[in-house]
Design an enzyme around this catalytic site. Structure first.
Site, PDB file in Angstrom:
ATOM      1  N   ASP A 140      -4.447 -28.085  14.088  1.00 61.40           N
ATOM      2  CA  ASP A 140      -5.017 -27.441  15.287  1.00 61.40           C
ATOM      3  C   ASP A 140      -6.465 -27.886  15.460  1.00 61.40           C
ATOM      4  O   ASP A 140      -7.172 -28.183  14.494  1.00 61.40           O
ATOM      5  CB  ASP A 140      -4.968 -25.910  15.134  1.00 61.40           C
ATOM      6  CG  ASP A 140      -4.991 -25.189  16.479  1.00 61.40           C
ATOM      7  OD1 ASP A 140      -3.983 -24.543  16.816  1.00 61.40           O
ATOM      8  OD2 ASP A 140      -6.019 -25.271  17.189  1.00 61.40           O
TER       9      ASP A 140
ATOM     10  N   ASP B 216      -7.122 -33.085  16.973  1.00 62.07           N
ATOM     11  CA  ASP B 216      -6.988 -33.072  18.428  1.00 62.07           C
ATOM     12  C   ASP B 216      -5.759 -33.913  18.762  1.00 62.07           C
ATOM     13  O   ASP B 216      -5.775 -35.139  18.564  1.00 62.07           O
ATOM     14  CB  ASP B 216      -8.253 -33.671  19.071  1.00 62.07           C
ATOM     15  CG  ASP B 216      -8.139 -33.755  20.585  1.00 62.07           C
ATOM     16  OD1 ASP B 216      -7.083 -33.390  21.137  1.00 62.07           O
ATOM     17  OD2 ASP B 216      -9.126 -34.193  21.218  1.00 62.07           O
ATOM     18  N   VAL B 217      -4.715 -33.281  19.286  1.00 64.81           N
ATOM     19  CA  VAL B 217      -3.466 -34.020  19.515  1.00 64.81           C
ATOM     20  C   VAL B 217      -3.589 -35.076  20.612  1.00 64.81           C
ATOM     21  O   VAL B 217      -2.706 -35.921  20.758  1.00 64.81           O
ATOM     22  CB  VAL B 217      -2.273 -33.076  19.820  1.00 64.81           C
ATOM     23  CG1 VAL B 217      -1.980 -32.146  18.663  1.00 64.81           C
ATOM     24  CG2 VAL B 217      -2.480 -32.317  21.128  1.00 64.81           C
TER      25      VAL B 217
ATOM     26  N   SER C 279       8.439 -25.945  28.735  1.00 64.15           N
ATOM     27  CA  SER C 279       8.172 -24.697  29.473  1.00 64.15           C
ATOM     28  C   SER C 279       9.151 -24.600  30.629  1.00 64.15           C
ATOM     29  O   SER C 279       9.582 -25.620  31.189  1.00 64.15           O
ATOM     30  CB  SER C 279       6.746 -24.706  30.035  1.00 64.15           C
ATOM     31  OG  SER C 279       6.565 -23.613  30.916  1.00 64.15           O
TER      32      SER C 279
ATOM     33  N   TYR D 261       0.365 -29.039  34.667  1.00 64.61           N
ATOM     34  CA  TYR D 261       1.121 -28.429  33.556  1.00 64.61           C
ATOM     35  C   TYR D 261       2.633 -28.659  33.691  1.00 64.61           C
ATOM     36  O   TYR D 261       3.261 -29.226  32.791  1.00 64.61           O
ATOM     37  CB  TYR D 261       0.758 -26.945  33.466  1.00 64.61           C
ATOM     38  CG  TYR D 261       1.417 -26.199  32.331  1.00 64.61           C
ATOM     39  CD1 TYR D 261       1.005 -26.377  31.013  1.00 64.61           C
ATOM     40  CD2 TYR D 261       2.457 -25.304  32.571  1.00 64.61           C
ATOM     41  CE1 TYR D 261       1.603 -25.689  29.973  1.00 64.61           C
ATOM     42  CE2 TYR D 261       3.055 -24.603  31.537  1.00 64.61           C
ATOM     43  CZ  TYR D 261       2.625 -24.803  30.236  1.00 64.61           C
ATOM     44  OH  TYR D 261       3.219 -24.115  29.206  1.00 64.61           O
TER      45      TYR D 261
ATOM     46  N   LYS E 234       5.084 -30.910  31.254  1.00 69.63           N
ATOM     47  CA  LYS E 234       6.218 -30.326  30.523  1.00 69.63           C
ATOM     48  C   LYS E 234       7.545 -30.967  30.939  1.00 69.63           C
ATOM     49  O   LYS E 234       8.455 -31.102  30.121  1.00 69.63           O
ATOM     50  CB  LYS E 234       6.246 -28.807  30.733  1.00 69.63           C
ATOM     51  CG  LYS E 234       5.036 -28.086  30.126  1.00 69.63           C
ATOM     52  CD  LYS E 234       4.942 -28.279  28.620  1.00 69.63           C
ATOM     53  CE  LYS E 234       3.880 -27.387  27.986  1.00 69.63           C
ATOM     54  NZ  LYS E 234       3.788 -27.580  26.527  1.00 69.63           N
TER      55      LYS E 234
HETATM   56  P1  NAD Z   1      -2.265 -20.540  22.768  1.00 65.67           P
HETATM   57  O1  NAD Z   1      -3.349 -20.877  23.706  1.00 65.67           O
HETATM   58  O2  NAD Z   1      -2.126 -19.144  22.269  1.00 65.67           O
HETATM   59  O3  NAD Z   1      -2.293 -21.506  21.508  1.00 65.67           O
HETATM   60  C1  NAD Z   1      -2.401 -22.900  21.677  1.00 65.67           C
HETATM   61  C2  NAD Z   1      -2.934 -23.519  20.408  1.00 65.67           C
HETATM   62  O4  NAD Z   1      -3.066 -24.919  20.637  1.00 65.67           O
HETATM   63  C3  NAD Z   1      -4.327 -22.998  20.030  1.00 65.67           C
HETATM   64  O5  NAD Z   1      -4.357 -22.690  18.652  1.00 65.67           O
HETATM   65  C4  NAD Z   1      -5.257 -24.167  20.359  1.00 65.67           C
HETATM   66  O6  NAD Z   1      -6.405 -24.236  19.517  1.00 65.67           O
HETATM   67  C5  NAD Z   1      -4.324 -25.348  20.130  1.00 65.67           C
HETATM   68  N1  NAD Z   1      -4.777 -26.541  20.860  1.00 65.67           N
HETATM   69  C6  NAD Z   1      -5.192 -26.629  22.152  1.00 65.67           C
HETATM   70  N2  NAD Z   1      -5.551 -27.887  22.437  1.00 65.67           N
HETATM   71  C7  NAD Z   1      -5.357 -28.611  21.307  1.00 65.67           C
HETATM   72  C8  NAD Z   1      -5.547 -29.971  20.978  1.00 65.67           C
HETATM   73  N3  NAD Z   1      -6.031 -30.841  21.865  1.00 65.67           N
HETATM   74  N4  NAD Z   1      -5.239 -30.375  19.728  1.00 65.67           N
HETATM   75  C9  NAD Z   1      -4.761 -29.494  18.809  1.00 65.67           C
HETATM   76  N5  NAD Z   1      -4.584 -28.195  19.056  1.00 65.67           N
HETATM   77  C10 NAD Z   1      -4.863 -27.756  20.304  1.00 65.67           C
HETATM   78  O7  NAD Z   1      -0.922 -21.001  23.535  1.00 65.67           O
HETATM   79  P2  NAD Z   1       0.599 -20.545  23.355  1.00 65.67           P
HETATM   80  O8  NAD Z   1       0.914 -19.600  24.453  1.00 65.67           O
HETATM   81  O9  NAD Z   1       0.884 -20.176  21.952  1.00 65.67           O
HETATM   82  O10 NAD Z   1       1.320 -21.924  23.731  1.00 65.67           O
HETATM   83  C11 NAD Z   1       1.876 -22.788  22.762  1.00 65.67           C
HETATM   84  C12 NAD Z   1       2.764 -23.787  23.472  1.00 65.67           C
HETATM   85  O11 NAD Z   1       3.794 -23.088  24.187  1.00 65.67           O
HETATM   86  C13 NAD Z   1       2.034 -24.650  24.499  1.00 65.67           C
HETATM   87  O12 NAD Z   1       2.537 -25.963  24.472  1.00 65.67           O
HETATM   88  C14 NAD Z   1       2.400 -23.987  25.816  1.00 65.67           C
HETATM   89  O13 NAD Z   1       2.328 -24.871  26.887  1.00 65.67           O
HETATM   90  C15 NAD Z   1       3.811 -23.541  25.520  1.00 65.67           C
HETATM   91  N6  NAD Z   1       4.258 -22.466  26.403  1.00 65.67           N
HETATM   92  C16 NAD Z   1       3.628 -21.273  26.405  1.00 65.67           C
HETATM   93  C17 NAD Z   1       4.074 -20.287  27.269  1.00 65.67           C
HETATM   94  C18 NAD Z   1       3.450 -18.935  27.331  1.00 65.67           C
HETATM   95  O14 NAD Z   1       3.816 -18.159  28.263  1.00 65.67           O
HETATM   96  N7  NAD Z   1       2.540 -18.578  26.441  1.00 65.67           N
HETATM   97  C19 NAD Z   1       5.161 -20.534  28.127  1.00 65.67           C
HETATM   98  C20 NAD Z   1       5.764 -21.770  28.093  1.00 65.67           C
HETATM   99  C21 NAD Z   1       5.318 -22.738  27.221  1.00 65.67           C
END
Ligand code: NAD
Length: 247
Positions: A36, A63-64, A143, A157, A161
């Site tokens: 992360d 950083d991914v 998503s 976004y 996805k």
């Molecule tokens: P979140 O914001 O709670 O957590 C995301 C994590 O990714 C954080 O720990 C952040 O530090 C890390 N991150 C961000 N940019 C980064 C980078 N460049 N390199 C490494 N780490 C990085 O988000 P979440 O809700 O847990 O989402 C996780 C995944 O699920 C994401 O891909 C999101 O698109 C997907 N998603 C979430 C939802 C939702 O409703 N929460 C719905 C559909 C899909």
């Protein structure tokens, strides 16, 4: 235990869905590498997981959007555990809604670099390890937005996805002969920091199950895709959205 002595890398593991997937895998006997941008938070969580679960969890800052940083994560995992069984490409961001005609090249680059290229880079870095051992499970966090053209966010976004879903199919076709599967999870609205700011308070009204999702709902699907129970599933997307995508 469904993942006993397996080894998983989870990106975006410090918070939300990635943190819950890491905890869930660890409870099932899996060693975990938490990758992360929030390296300190990942380190704290890794220590908690190690103390709670009896498996080893380590954190690697990453950083991914930078392929070489993902390569360092894979190298660190192989150095610590000797292999990688499971990769969860979970890190992702969203930006607030913006009219499609106003989305700047900078905004496109920011979201595509993390949400799409981060998934592509992670997959590329792990495939040589998985090919050599003729086994592996790659799980991408897509998503519902990528299936329906977006829900609350700007178009960067859902476009990212949708790319993730198509990438999983392209990969699945090429690496199947090495017993590597590549699948996606498409969550609906899940209660995490990401959705706190999206004004989604009434979102459950559009969900047939009449509630928003929890991180546990998504982690359950990830556990299934990481386990032997999903061995004949590849190129697939599992919807975890309370029925939202039927609407
Ligand atoms: P979140 O914001 O709670 O957590 C995301 C994590 O990714 C954080 O720990 C952040 O530090 C890390 N991150 C961000 N940019 C980064 C980078 N460049 N390199 C490494 N780490 C990085 O988000 P979440 O809700 O847990 O989402 C996780 C995944 O699920 C994401 O891909 C999101 O698109 C997907 N998603 C979430 C939802 C939702 O409703 N929460 C719905 C559909 C899909």
């Amino acid at each position: 235990m469904r993942l006993k002595e397996k080894v998983a890398i989870v990106t975006g593991a410090a918070n939300g869905i990635g943190a819950e997937i890491s905890r869930t895998f660890a409870r099932e006997g899996c060693h975990v590498v938490l990758a992360d941008l929030a390296a300190d938070k990942a380190k704290t969580l890794a220590a908690e997981i190690t103390a709670e679960s009896g498996v080893k969890a380590i954190a690697v800052g990453c950083d991914v959007a930078q392929k070489e940083e993902l390569q360092c994560v894979v190298d660190a995992c192989v150095a610590e555990f000797g292999t990688v069984d499971i990769l969860v490409n979970n890190a992702g961001i969203t930006l607030p809604a913006c009219p499609v005609e106003d989305i700047t090249p900078e905004r496109w680059k920011k979201v595509l670099d993390i949400d799409l290229m981060g998934t592509i880079y992670g997959t590329q870095c792990v495939i040589p390890v998985m090919k050599a051992r003729k086994s592996g499970k790659i799980i991408n966090m897509a998503s519902v937005a990528g299936q329906v053209g977006g829900v609350f966010t700007e178009a960067t976004y859902p476009v990212s996805k949708a790319g993730v879903i198509c990438w999983a199919k392209a990969v699945a076709k090429q690496v199947g002969e090495y017993n590597i599967t590549c699948n996606c999870i498409a969550p609906g609205t899940i209660l995490t920091a990401m959705t706190e700011t999206l004004g989604s308070a009434d979102a459950s009204l559009n969900v047939p199950l009449h509630r928003l999702g929890s991180v546990k709902d998504v982690a359950g699907a990830a556990l299934f895709l990481a386990s032997d129970e999903s061995d004949f599933i590849t190129g697939a997307t599992i919807n975890v959205n309370g029925g939202m995508s039927m609407i």
